[in-house]
Design an enzyme around this catalytic site. Sequence first.
Site, PDB file in Angstrom:
ATOM      1  N   SER A  53       7.833   2.298   2.474  1.00 22.25           N
ATOM      2  CA  SER A  53       9.016   2.771   1.755  1.00 22.25           C
ATOM      3  C   SER A  53       9.455   4.063   2.441  1.00 22.25           C
ATOM      4  CB  SER A  53       8.668   3.056   0.298  1.00 22.25           C
ATOM      5  OG  SER A  53       8.157   1.889  -0.297  1.00 22.25           O
TER       6      SER A  53
ATOM      7  N   CYS B 198       7.569   2.995  -8.420  1.00 20.02           N
ATOM      8  CA  CYS B 198       7.151   2.664  -7.055  1.00 20.02           C
ATOM      9  C   CYS B 198       5.656   2.922  -6.883  1.00 20.02           C
ATOM     10  CB  CYS B 198       7.940   3.498  -6.055  1.00 20.02           C
ATOM     11  SG  CYS B 198       7.458   3.138  -4.350  1.00 20.02           S
TER      12      CYS B 198
ATOM     13  N   ASP C 221       9.612  -0.994  -6.858  1.00 19.04           N
ATOM     14  CA  ASP C 221       9.311  -1.162  -5.435  1.00 19.04           C
ATOM     15  C   ASP C 221       7.799  -1.044  -5.371  1.00 19.04           C
ATOM     16  OD1 ASP C 221       9.316  -1.156  -2.663  1.00 19.04           O
ATOM     17  OD2 ASP C 221       9.756   0.977  -2.496  1.00 19.04           O
TER      18      ASP C 221
ATOM     19  N   TRP D 244       3.800  -2.607  -4.312  1.00 20.20           N
ATOM     20  CA  TRP D 244       3.003  -3.393  -3.378  1.00 20.20           C
ATOM     21  C   TRP D 244       1.557  -3.339  -3.815  1.00 20.20           C
ATOM     22  CZ3 TRP D 244       5.403   1.268  -2.091  1.00 20.20           C
ATOM     23  CH2 TRP D 244       4.554   2.354  -1.858  1.00 20.20           C
TER      24      TRP D 244
HETATM   25  P1  FAD Z   1      -4.796  -3.372   6.730  1.00 23.86           P
HETATM   26  O1  FAD Z   1      -5.434  -3.579   8.038  1.00 23.86           O
HETATM   27  O2  FAD Z   1      -3.697  -4.271   6.359  1.00 23.86           O
HETATM   28  O3  FAD Z   1      -5.916  -3.374   5.622  1.00 23.86           O
HETATM   29  C1  FAD Z   1      -5.549  -3.272   4.272  1.00 23.86           C
HETATM   30  C2  FAD Z   1      -6.391  -4.261   3.494  1.00 23.86           C
HETATM   31  O4  FAD Z   1      -7.738  -3.865   3.550  1.00 23.86           O
HETATM   32  C3  FAD Z   1      -6.049  -4.291   2.028  1.00 23.86           C
HETATM   33  O5  FAD Z   1      -5.027  -5.210   1.788  1.00 23.86           O
HETATM   34  C4  FAD Z   1      -7.345  -4.720   1.402  1.00 23.86           C
HETATM   35  O6  FAD Z   1      -7.422  -6.117   1.387  1.00 23.86           O
HETATM   36  C5  FAD Z   1      -8.390  -4.212   2.357  1.00 23.86           C
HETATM   37  N1  FAD Z   1      -9.043  -3.014   1.824  1.00 23.86           N
HETATM   38  C6  FAD Z   1      -8.552  -1.760   1.763  1.00 23.86           C
HETATM   39  N2  FAD Z   1      -9.434  -0.926   1.221  1.00 23.86           N
HETATM   40  C7  FAD Z   1     -10.520  -1.672   0.926  1.00 23.86           C
HETATM   41  C8  FAD Z   1     -11.780  -1.395   0.340  1.00 23.86           C
HETATM   42  N3  FAD Z   1     -12.109  -0.156  -0.049  1.00 23.86           N
HETATM   43  N4  FAD Z   1     -12.659  -2.403   0.195  1.00 23.86           N
HETATM   44  C9  FAD Z   1     -12.342  -3.649   0.590  1.00 23.86           C
HETATM   45  N5  FAD Z   1     -11.173  -3.974   1.144  1.00 23.86           N
HETATM   46  C10 FAD Z   1     -10.269  -3.004   1.303  1.00 23.86           C
HETATM   47  N6  FAD Z   1       1.765   1.879   2.028  1.00 23.86           N
HETATM   48  C11 FAD Z   1       1.836   3.230   2.055  1.00 23.86           C
HETATM   49  O7  FAD Z   1       0.822   3.897   2.325  1.00 23.86           O
HETATM   50  N7  FAD Z   1       3.033   3.881   1.831  1.00 23.86           N
HETATM   51  C12 FAD Z   1       4.182   3.223   1.549  1.00 23.86           C
HETATM   52  O8  FAD Z   1       5.230   3.840   1.348  1.00 23.86           O
HETATM   53  C13 FAD Z   1       4.127   1.784   1.501  1.00 23.86           C
HETATM   54  N8  FAD Z   1       5.233   1.061   1.207  1.00 23.86           N
HETATM   55  C14 FAD Z   1       5.161  -0.294   1.171  1.00 23.86           C
HETATM   56  C15 FAD Z   1       6.301  -1.038   0.872  1.00 23.86           C
HETATM   57  C16 FAD Z   1       6.244  -2.421   0.844  1.00 23.86           C
HETATM   58  C17 FAD Z   1       7.478  -3.208   0.516  1.00 23.86           C
HETATM   59  C18 FAD Z   1       5.023  -3.077   1.121  1.00 23.86           C
HETATM   60  C19 FAD Z   1       4.933  -4.569   1.111  1.00 23.86           C
HETATM   61  C20 FAD Z   1       3.893  -2.352   1.430  1.00 23.86           C
HETATM   62  C21 FAD Z   1       3.937  -0.962   1.452  1.00 23.86           C
HETATM   63  N9  FAD Z   1       2.804  -0.223   1.768  1.00 23.86           N
HETATM   64  C22 FAD Z   1       2.883   1.140   1.775  1.00 23.86           C
HETATM   65  C23 FAD Z   1       1.537  -0.861   2.190  1.00 23.86           C
HETATM   66  C24 FAD Z   1       1.517  -0.956   3.718  1.00 23.86           C
HETATM   67  O9  FAD Z   1       2.467  -1.913   4.150  1.00 23.86           O
HETATM   68  C25 FAD Z   1       0.164  -1.388   4.304  1.00 23.86           C
HETATM   69  O10 FAD Z   1      -0.285  -2.512   3.620  1.00 23.86           O
HETATM   70  C26 FAD Z   1      -0.893  -0.318   4.234  1.00 23.86           C
HETATM   71  O11 FAD Z   1      -0.471   0.841   4.947  1.00 23.86           O
HETATM   72  C27 FAD Z   1      -2.200  -0.790   4.872  1.00 23.86           C
HETATM   73  O12 FAD Z   1      -1.950  -1.225   6.175  1.00 23.86           O
HETATM   74  P2  FAD Z   1      -3.059  -1.203   7.303  1.00 23.86           P
HETATM   75  O13 FAD Z   1      -2.600  -2.077   8.414  1.00 23.86           O
HETATM   76  O14 FAD Z   1      -3.461   0.193   7.647  1.00 23.86           O
HETATM   77  O15 FAD Z   1      -4.307  -1.855   6.580  1.00 23.86           O
END
Ligand code: FAD
Length: 620
Positions: A401, A572, A617, A619
């Site tokens: 976001s 949000c 908004d 997630w």
């Molecule tokens: P990934 O590699 O995708 O890993 C995340 C996954 O790891 C999680 O889904 C979960 O399954 C797993 N996980 C995490 N912690 C643990 C745990 N302790 N134990 C076990 N499993 C775990 N994020 C923000 O920070 N700020 C925002 O403003 C924001 N806005 C968003 C808006 C939208 C519309 C959407 C869909 C998502 C938004 N997100 C936001 C989330 C963001 O898109 C990512 O999903 C997030 O940053 C994680 O991405 P990553 O690739 O670092 O982690």
Amino acid sequence: PNNTQSQGKTSGFVDKMKASGKNVVVFYGSQTGTAEEFATRLSKDTKRFGLKGMSADPEEYDMEDIPKLKEIENSLVIFCVATYGEGDPTDNAQELFDWLQTGDADLTGVNYAVFALGNKTYEHFNSFGKLVDTKMEAMGATRVFEIGLGDDDANIEDDFITWKDRFWPAVCEHFNLEQNGVEENSRQFKLVIPENVVEEKIFHGEPARLNSLKTQRPPFDAKNPFLATITAKRELHVGGDRGCLHIEIDITGSKLRYDSGDHVAIFPANDSALVEKLGELLGRNLDDVFSLVNLDEDSSKKHPFPCPCSYRTALTYYVDITTPVRTHILKELADYAADPVEKDKLLFMASRTEEGKAAYQEWVIKDCRHIVAILEDLPSVKPPPDHLCEMLPRLQARYYSISSSPKLFPTSIHITAVIVDYETPTGRRNQGVATSWLKKKDLGVNAPPPTVPIFVRRSQFRLPFKSQTPVIMIGPGTGVAPFRGFVQERDLLRRDGKPVGDTILYFGCRKRAEDFIYRDEMEEYMNRGTLSKFYTAFSRDSPEKIYVQHLLKDNADEVWSILERGGHLYVCGDARNMARDVHNVILDICQTRGNMSETEALAFIKKLESQRRYSADVWS
Ligand code: FAD
């Protein structure tokens, strides 16, 4: 009107099916690739029943062709469709949605089924799938089997397999078919080693067009991202065990426009150390260049990801190597286990028995084992690298976001992201792909500035048209991101002498001293009078946990008076608990302060939502 050519569509899919002797088409509405993967698996299944299927992207074909399916004997259309955001279709299913809305086709004689993909934490659980199901029926089509409702919050793979196991027998009964094959692993793509390929023809991580990241050409979108420079990066937390990044991205010269409330998508890369480890486990030189080519020559999808490329490129940019591995992959991996014990373990976890499912839940899901962990822990399993690349899901762009206003920052986009970094029960350290990649981006003085491929996704999350309209914004944690943009915008308006209505912010975090992000900025807006109220909840500073929803409840009179005055309410952040709790508090406020019954209050909230006066908004 047949404007197939102008829209770049392939051709009528029914003609294509006739020409290649197919009778089943599986359309997918996919945002993250899961629906597409399920569609491909269903289409592969058809062989077992003497049918011939194809999976298809509804964006590439004319939906007006659907009634013509009845011209093909024993034909069936299956929809594997995900629901996105606030009950919306995915981007690629937008035209399917529009076509269903017209609702005037005669689908008598057309057979169909729907598998919907959604997430129960969201209010509009599977609403698009349900819409497809009811609209098809309303237009006279025959439902061959009841809709499947996949829940990504639990185990969507399990939901899919359980549905599939009942779906195919129903298809056989409907068409009077017999199963004439067993479920076998079969490949959709074949390995081709390109000869004498010149460097310029090799992909290096661009999502679609060759060299698109080198020779940048607008318009920039999901298939053609803009390579933006990171101009600022700082840690927002003060101590504590988690990190939260504030990042500023320069969009000068991109012609990209955004509004407060929009999302920015980032194409991340997998951790290079993890990629190297995978290369070692597979025993493959990662610099080798390869191609995967669809065995079905009629398919409009020639490759699973841009090819040719090196294995390093594929494992870094194109496939997901960090999410828990799905059961159908375990089943295929079993073919490559030299040790019978390891083979049995994989097959057991991929089986449909209760014990097998429990073992999968424990060993893969609970223990957070990604593909690298599995190949480490089952050392005799040596899949060919090209097959592994085919099996693994596509690495997805991550959305954020936007936390700035274009009125204040026309040439930059700000992001507020919590870093994902945790230890798994097996003692491994798992790091979020995008957030750990962003964290490593070095803004050193002597190095060239780091870049990220991005595009902007427009949202419906908008400030009211009139600046006098009062607003309540509820954004704990990184949920405050879009509201930072909203407040910046209202502050500018106010300083321009425009009338600005009540601007109320609810923020929550664990500890005032640690993760109270943007504290100085928000307190400054409070001092200046741009924020009329700023409520904060700290869940770990006092013995009892206080969250934003509690404050909202305490302020019921004020909330109701804002709604009565035509105000807008925004939520949000975390979809799992917070958004639902807030919804319940608002429901309660409508009943107690607005003298409504529960049914009336629900209808009232629905109306607010349809007028975009209650927007979320969220997630998970
Ligand atoms: P990934 O590699 O995708 O890993 C995340 C996954 O790891 C999680 O889904 C979960 O399954 C797993 N996980 C995490 N912690 C643990 C745990 N302790 N134990 C076990 N499993 C775990 N994020 C923000 O920070 N700020 C925002 O403003 C924001 N806005 C968003 C808006 C939208 C519309 C959407 C869909 C998502 C938004 N997100 C936001 C989330 C963001 O898109 C990512 O999903 C997030 O940053 C994680 O991405 P990553 O690739 O670092 O982690």
